[in-house]
Design an enzyme around this catalytic site. Structure first.
Site, short mmCIF file in Angstrom:
data_model
loop_
_atom_site.label_atom_id
_atom_site.label_comp_id
_atom_site.label_asym_id
_atom_site.label_seq_id
_atom_site.Cartn_x
_atom_site.Cartn_y
_atom_site.Cartn_z
N TYR A 1 0.82 -1.21 0.00
CA TYR A 1 0.00 0.00 0.00
C TYR A 1 0.85 1.26 0.00
O TYR A 1 0.39 2.32 -0.42
CB TYR A 1 -0.91 0.02 1.24
CG TYR A 1 -2.21 -0.69 1.07
CD1 TYR A 1 -2.26 -2.06 0.81
CD2 TYR A 1 -3.42 -0.02 1.20
CE1 TYR A 1 -3.46 -2.72 0.68
CE2 TYR A 1 -4.62 -0.68 1.07
CZ TYR A 1 -4.65 -2.03 0.81
OH TYR A 1 -5.84 -2.67 0.69
N LYS B 1 3.27 -15.50 2.82
CA LYS B 1 3.57 -16.24 1.60
C LYS B 1 5.09 -16.48 1.61
O LYS B 1 5.82 -16.06 0.70
CB LYS B 1 3.10 -15.41 0.39
CG LYS B 1 3.12 -16.13 -0.93
CD LYS B 1 2.04 -17.19 -1.08
CE LYS B 1 2.27 -17.98 -2.35
NZ LYS B 1 1.37 -19.15 -2.47
N ASP C 1 -2.72 -18.45 0.76
CA ASP C 1 -3.66 -19.15 -0.13
C ASP C 1 -4.41 -20.23 0.64
O ASP C 1 -5.63 -20.38 0.53
CB ASP C 1 -2.94 -19.70 -1.38
CG ASP C 1 -1.64 -20.43 -1.07
OD1 ASP C 1 -1.20 -20.44 0.11
OD2 ASP C 1 -1.06 -21.01 -2.01
N ASP D 1 -6.34 -7.09 4.21
CA ASP D 1 -7.46 -6.46 3.51
C ASP D 1 -8.34 -7.53 2.89
O ASP D 1 -9.57 -7.54 3.06
CB ASP D 1 -6.91 -5.53 2.42
CG ASP D 1 -8.02 -4.88 1.62
OD1 ASP D 1 -8.98 -4.37 2.23
OD2 ASP D 1 -7.94 -4.90 0.37
N ASP E 1 -12.33 -9.22 4.46
CA ASP E 1 -13.60 -9.26 3.72
C ASP E 1 -14.10 -10.69 3.62
O ASP E 1 -15.29 -10.98 3.79
CB ASP E 1 -13.45 -8.70 2.29
CG ASP E 1 -13.72 -7.20 2.22
OD1 ASP E 1 -13.45 -6.50 3.21
OD2 ASP E 1 -14.21 -6.74 1.17
C1 IPM Z 1 -10.39 -1.35 3.93
C2 IPM Z 1 -10.65 -0.78 2.56
C3 IPM Z 1 -9.52 0.16 2.20
C4 IPM Z 1 -8.25 -0.65 2.14
C5 IPM Z 1 -9.75 0.94 0.87
C6 IPM Z 1 -11.03 1.73 0.89
C7 IPM Z 1 -8.58 1.81 0.53
O1 IPM Z 1 -10.83 -1.79 1.64
O2 IPM Z 1 -10.29 -0.57 4.90
O3 IPM Z 1 -10.30 -2.57 4.05
O4 IPM Z 1 -7.93 -1.26 1.11
O5 IPM Z 1 -7.54 -0.67 3.14
MG MG Z 2 -10.86 -3.73 2.45
#
Ligand code: IPM
Ligand code: MG
Length: 355
Positions: free
Chosen positions: A142, A190, A222, A246, A250
Site C-alpha cells: 500500500y 507467503k 492461499d 485487507d 472481507d
Molecule cells: C479497507 C478498505 C480500504 C483498504 C480501501 C477503501 C482503501 O478496503 O479498509 O479494508 O484497502 O484498506
Molecule cells: Mg478492504
C-alpha cells in the site's frame, strides 16, 4: 467525564450510519453521565467535492486534537472507473492512516447465532467461530516506494517493503490481544515465495519467545483463504501484512452473515480510529436503508479501546444483541419486514438509555 471525538462521515452511506452511531453515543452519555464533544471533518470524495484534498489539513488537525476518531466510509463512483484520476478518495484514508501512525488494524469477526442462516456457509462450520484479524496498516504494498508507471504507461510498479521495526510493533499488539482471547496467533504469509514474508517469520518467531503462554503457528495465505471457509473455528488471532489482511478480512466477514455487522479499530502511537469494515455503498446512499450496526459496534470499540470505558461499550454491544434478537434489522438481514437505518439506531439508543 468529558471526551473529544472527531467524526468523519465520509462518502456514500457514511453520513447516515455515522449519525446513528452518534445517536447511540449520546444515549450512552446520558445514561452514564459523560459528555462527548464532537468535531466533524471532511474526508475522501466529500472533501474533494468541496475542492479540497482527500485528507485536508484541517481534518488532520481535528483528528490530532481528539481522544478518538469515528469514521464512516470512503469511496465515490465518480472515480472508481477512471484509472487516470490523479487523486482518489481512498488516498484520503491512506493518508490519514499514515499521518496518524495507525499501524494496527483490528477486525474482530464473530457470528451471531440468530443470523446463522444469513451466512452462505454451513451452520456446523461457523457456529462458535470467533476470530480477530490483526492487519498491518501502514506498510507493505500500500505504501512501498517506488510505485509508478514507467515506459509511457506500458509498465506499472508497486513495491512491497517491510522493516523489522514495522513487524515488531504489530507483532506485540497481536500477542497481547491473543492473551485476552484463546492465546493462539497464526501468522499468515507467503513465505514460500516472498522475501518480506520470510522476514515476518523470523521476527515473529523471535518475539514469540517473550509470550510463552501464546501458541504460534504459520499458514500460507492461499491456504488461509481456504481454511477460513472450511474450518474458521481453528483461528483465534490472525496476524498478517496489509494486503493479505485487507483481502482475508472481507472473506472472513462472510462468517458473520453480513459485512454490515463488522466493526474495526485502528491503533498506533497517537489517536485511535474506529470504523465499519464495509465500504461506502453508493447505491444505498441517501435512502435510509443501510445497516448501521457495524458503525454502532465501532462506537462500542471506540468506548472500550479508545476511551477505556468497557462498561459503556458492553452496554452498546448488548443493545445490539437485543436488536438482533428482536429482528429490528435493515433489509440486508430482514427482507420480509425491513427497518430503516434510523429505526435501528433509535432502537439501539433507546435500549442504551435504559428506556
Ligand atoms: C479497507 C478498505 C480500504 C483498504 C480501501 C477503501 C482503501 O478496503 O479498509 O479494508 O484497502 O484498506
Ligand atoms: Mg478492504
Amino acid at each position: 467525564m468529558d471526551y473529544k471525538i472527531a467524526v468523519l462521515p465520509g462518502d456514500g452511506i457514511g453520513p447516515e450510519i455515522v449519525a446513528e452511531a452518534v445517536k447511540v453515543l449520546e444515549a450512552v452519555a446520558t445514561k452514564f453521565g459523560h459528555r462527548f464533544y464532537y468535531r466533524y471533518g471532511l474526508i475522501g470524495g466529500a472533501a474533494m467535492r468541496q475542492g479540497l484534498d482527500p485528507y485536508p489539513d484541517e481534518t488532520h488537525q481535528i483528528c490530532s486534537d481528539a481522544d478518538a476518531i469515528l469514521f464512516g466510509a470512503i469511496g465515490d463512483p465518480l472515480y472508481d472507473n477512471n484509472p487516470d484520476a490523479k487523486v482518489r478518495p481512498e488516498q484520503g484514508l491512506l493518508a490519514m492512516r499514515k499521518r496518524l501512525g495507525l499501524y494496527a488494524n483490528l477486525r474482530p469477526v464473530k457470528m451471531y447465532p440468530q443470523l446463522v442462516h444469513f451466512s452462505p456457509l454451513k451452520e456446523d462450520r461457523i457456529v462458535g467461530a470467533d476470530l480477530l484479524v490483526v492487519r498491518e496498516l501502514t506498510g507493505g504494498l500500500y505504501f512501498g516506494e517506488p510505485r509508478e508507471l514507467r515506459n509511457n504507461g506500458t509498465l506499472a510498479v508497486d513495491t512491497c517493503v517491510y522493516s523489522v521495526e514495522e513487524i515488531e510493533r504489530i507483532t506485540h499488539v497481536a500477542f497481547k490481544l491473543a492473551r485476552q482471547r484463546r492465546k493462539k496467533v497464526t501468522l499468515v504469509d507467503k513465505a514460500n515465495v516472498l522475501e518480506t514474508s520470510r522476514l515476518w517469520r523470523r521476527v515473529v518467531t523471535r518475539l514469540a519467545a517473550d509470550y510463552p503462554d501464546v501458541e504460534l503457528d504459520f499458514m500460507f495465505v492461499d491456504n488461509t483463504a481456504m481454511q477460513l471457509i472450511i474450518n474458521p473455528k481453528r483461528f483465534d488471532v490472525i496476524l498478517t501484512e496489509n494486503l493479505f489482511g485487507d483481502i482475508l478480512s472481507d472473506e472472513a466477514s462472510v462468517i458473520s452473515g453480513s459485512i454490515g455487522l463488522l466493526p474495526s479499530a485502528s491503533i498506533g502511537d497517537k489517536v485511535p480510529l474506529f470504523e465499519p469494515i464495509h465500504g461506502s455503498y453508493p447505491d444505498g446512499a441517501g435512502k435510509n436503508i443501510a445497516n448501521p450496526l457495524a458503525t454502532i459496534l465501532s462506537a462500542a470499540m471506540l468506548l472500550r479501546t479508545g476511551l477505556s470505558l468497557p462498561v459503556e461499550a458492553d452496554a452498546i454491544e448488548s443493545a445490539v444483541e437485543e436488536t438482533i434478537r428482536q429482528k429490528i434489522l435493515t433489509i440486508d438481514l430482514n427482507s420480509d419486514n425491513p427497518y430503516k437505518t434510523s429505526d435501528v439506531g433509535d432502537f439501539v439508543a433507546r435500549i442504551c438509555r435504559g428506556a
